[in-house]
Design a protein around this motif. Sequence first.
Motif, mmCIF file in Angstrom:
data_model
loop_
_atom_site.group_PDB
_atom_site.id
_atom_site.type_symbol
_atom_site.label_atom_id
_atom_site.label_comp_id
_atom_site.label_asym_id
_atom_site.label_seq_id
_atom_site.Cartn_x
_atom_site.Cartn_y
_atom_site.Cartn_z
ATOM 1 N N PRO A 1 -19.458 -4.810 -6.959
ATOM 2 C CA PRO A 1 -18.140 -4.249 -6.639
ATOM 3 C C PRO A 1 -18.140 -3.500 -5.312
ATOM 4 O O PRO A 1 -19.139 -2.883 -4.932
ATOM 5 C CB PRO A 1 -17.875 -3.294 -7.805
ATOM 6 N N VAL A 2 -17.019 -3.584 -4.606
ATOM 7 C CA VAL A 2 -16.842 -2.836 -3.360
ATOM 8 C C VAL A 2 -15.508 -2.095 -3.437
ATOM 9 O O VAL A 2 -14.564 -2.542 -4.090
ATOM 10 C CB VAL A 2 -16.871 -3.755 -2.115
ATOM 11 N N GLU A 3 -15.422 -0.966 -2.746
ATOM 12 C CA GLU A 3 -14.209 -0.152 -2.690
ATOM 13 C C GLU A 3 -13.913 0.219 -1.245
ATOM 14 O O GLU A 3 -14.840 0.396 -0.441
ATOM 15 C CB GLU A 3 -14.361 1.131 -3.513
ATOM 16 N N TRP A 4 -12.635 0.361 -0.930
ATOM 17 C CA TRP A 4 -12.244 0.777 0.417
ATOM 18 C C TRP A 4 -10.804 1.272 0.365
ATOM 19 O O TRP A 4 -10.056 0.985 -0.571
ATOM 20 C CB TRP A 4 -12.379 -0.385 1.409
ATOM 21 N N TRP A 5 -10.417 2.036 1.389
ATOM 22 C CA TRP A 5 -9.033 2.493 1.492
ATOM 23 C C TRP A 5 -8.184 1.388 2.107
ATOM 24 O O TRP A 5 -8.498 0.856 3.168
ATOM 25 C CB TRP A 5 -8.942 3.756 2.338
ATOM 26 N N SER A 6 -7.092 1.058 1.446
ATOM 27 C CA SER A 6 -6.224 -0.032 1.884
ATOM 28 C C SER A 6 -5.380 0.377 3.083
ATOM 29 O O SER A 6 -5.274 1.564 3.427
ATOM 30 C CB SER A 6 -5.295 -0.452 0.746
ATOM 31 N N ALA A 7 -4.733 -0.618 3.690
ATOM 32 C CA ALA A 7 -3.809 -0.340 4.791
ATOM 33 C C ALA A 7 -2.691 0.580 4.331
ATOM 34 O O ALA A 7 -2.270 1.488 5.051
ATOM 35 C CB ALA A 7 -3.234 -1.647 5.333
ATOM 36 N N GLY A 8 -2.183 0.353 3.111
ATOM 37 C CA GLY A 8 -1.115 1.205 2.600
ATOM 38 C C GLY A 8 -1.557 2.643 2.444
ATOM 39 O O GLY A 8 -0.802 3.573 2.755
ATOM 40 N N ALA A 9 -2.771 2.858 1.957
ATOM 41 C CA ALA A 9 -3.292 4.218 1.807
ATOM 42 C C ALA A 9 -3.416 4.893 3.163
ATOM 43 O O ALA A 9 -3.071 6.071 3.324
ATOM 44 C CB ALA A 9 -4.639 4.183 1.097
ATOM 45 N N LEU A 10 -3.908 4.157 4.157
ATOM 46 C CA LEU A 10 -4.075 4.718 5.497
ATOM 47 C C LEU A 10 -2.731 5.047 6.137
ATOM 48 O O LEU A 10 -2.561 6.113 6.747
ATOM 49 C CB LEU A 10 -4.848 3.732 6.374
ATOM 50 N N VAL A 11 -1.772 4.147 5.987
ATOM 51 C CA VAL A 11 -0.447 4.373 6.568
ATOM 52 C C VAL A 11 0.266 5.512 5.841
ATOM 53 O O VAL A 11 0.917 6.362 6.463
ATOM 54 C CB VAL A 11 0.382 3.075 6.510
ATOM 55 N N SER A 12 0.150 5.550 4.516
ATOM 56 C CA SER A 12 0.792 6.602 3.741
ATOM 57 C C SER A 12 0.262 7.984 4.143
ATOM 58 O O SER A 12 1.021 8.959 4.221
ATOM 59 C CB SER A 12 0.565 6.367 2.250
ATOM 60 N N ALA A 13 -1.048 8.063 4.406
ATOM 61 C CA ALA A 13 -1.632 9.339 4.828
ATOM 62 C C ALA A 13 -1.047 9.810 6.150
ATOM 63 O O ALA A 13 -0.928 11.020 6.397
ATOM 64 C CB ALA A 13 -3.152 9.205 4.934
#
Length: 404
Positions: free
Chosen positions: A284-296
């Motif tokens: 498994p891999v995890e990362w911050w999505s584009a939506g999470a980055l833009v929302s921040a």
Amino acid sequence: MGLPAARPRLLALGEPTHGEETLLEVRNDVFRGLVEEEGYRTIAIESDCLRGLVVDDWIASGAGSLDEVMERGFSHPDLGLGVSAANRELVRWMRRFNEGRPAPDRLRFAGFDGPLEITHAAGPRQALTALHAYLAAWVDADLLPCGADELDVLLGADGRWTEPAAMTDPSRSTGRSAEAGRLRLLADDLSTLLDAQSPHLIAVTSRDAWDRARLYGRTAIGLLRYHHAMADTSPGRMARLCALRDAMMADNLLALADRGPVLVHAHNSHLQREKSSMRMWQGPVEWWSAGALVSARLGEDYAVLATALGTVRSRGVGIPAPDTVEGRLYALGQDRCLVDASRLAAFLGDPPPAARVSPWFGYAPLDPAHLGAHDGIVFVRDVSRGFEQDVSRGRTVSGEAWER
């Protein structure tokens, strides 16, 4: 989160699977209503940002063949974006909308993904040489960090960048060669020069031309970072690649938002506010999505509607279990509806309902623990059906409907 009361700068509509025409038809209906009623003037989809320029040029001018635009203007051939009837209709409708309108009121099209495919990443040649050519035409030669000939030598054969084996074998990547290292420095220098000369460049060309050059710069830098990560042998390699892709997406979306309100369409996993995850061959891999980055960055100026499905019978996905979020929505009996996510989460209570398990790997059900991180849920009961209602003007399910 709840349904946005005011028009956010970025309004995203996610889908839980790719390649289903019904979902693209839903997107078209929703986006047409928002363009006509809310004044959105840019539509961005999960496709190559450089290829998207072909589509944007065509909906502005109408010059050339729509067949050629569909062939050249979309990436991800494995998903059939360029042969999709719904995508074709979207492009045709955008062109019709623009006819006779003044430039400030015209629709714009954008791909916001990097030039990346499942099997490989594009080389930086197109983006880097286009950026250099723009600067060479408008700034003093003494300011340029290199000439076009040096770039050509450093870039070498395109095949060295697009080697499919490099996706799973870091030793086959050219991303940490001496040439790639030099290109990363030059891409940074060229992009810095573009910003430093922005008053002059915007005055002698146009804001659109400068914006396009910035896109070339972002893409060149992003691709060179991505190729560098492809040559990584550490356990974090795939997580880093996923994160870099979404970072490129986020940078493109933020740049689009600078010129006005944007409608966005992509997979739910690229648009959600929570961390994204995927099981790959190495685990498994995890990362911050584009939506999470833009929302921040944008806060309330970012809103996301996630799509959930009842059945995908052609893929073996049958009626959802009644104790899942999708099962509760399916029991309403509506072909499609828009649900306030925060009210839905409050109604379902704590602990949240059971998570749905899909028998088909290509469909990602909603995570019931993160319902409240969406602004709304678009529910499509069966992707094999036609849909007449326009979700953007359709009914929002009230709390009372759950009790019936």
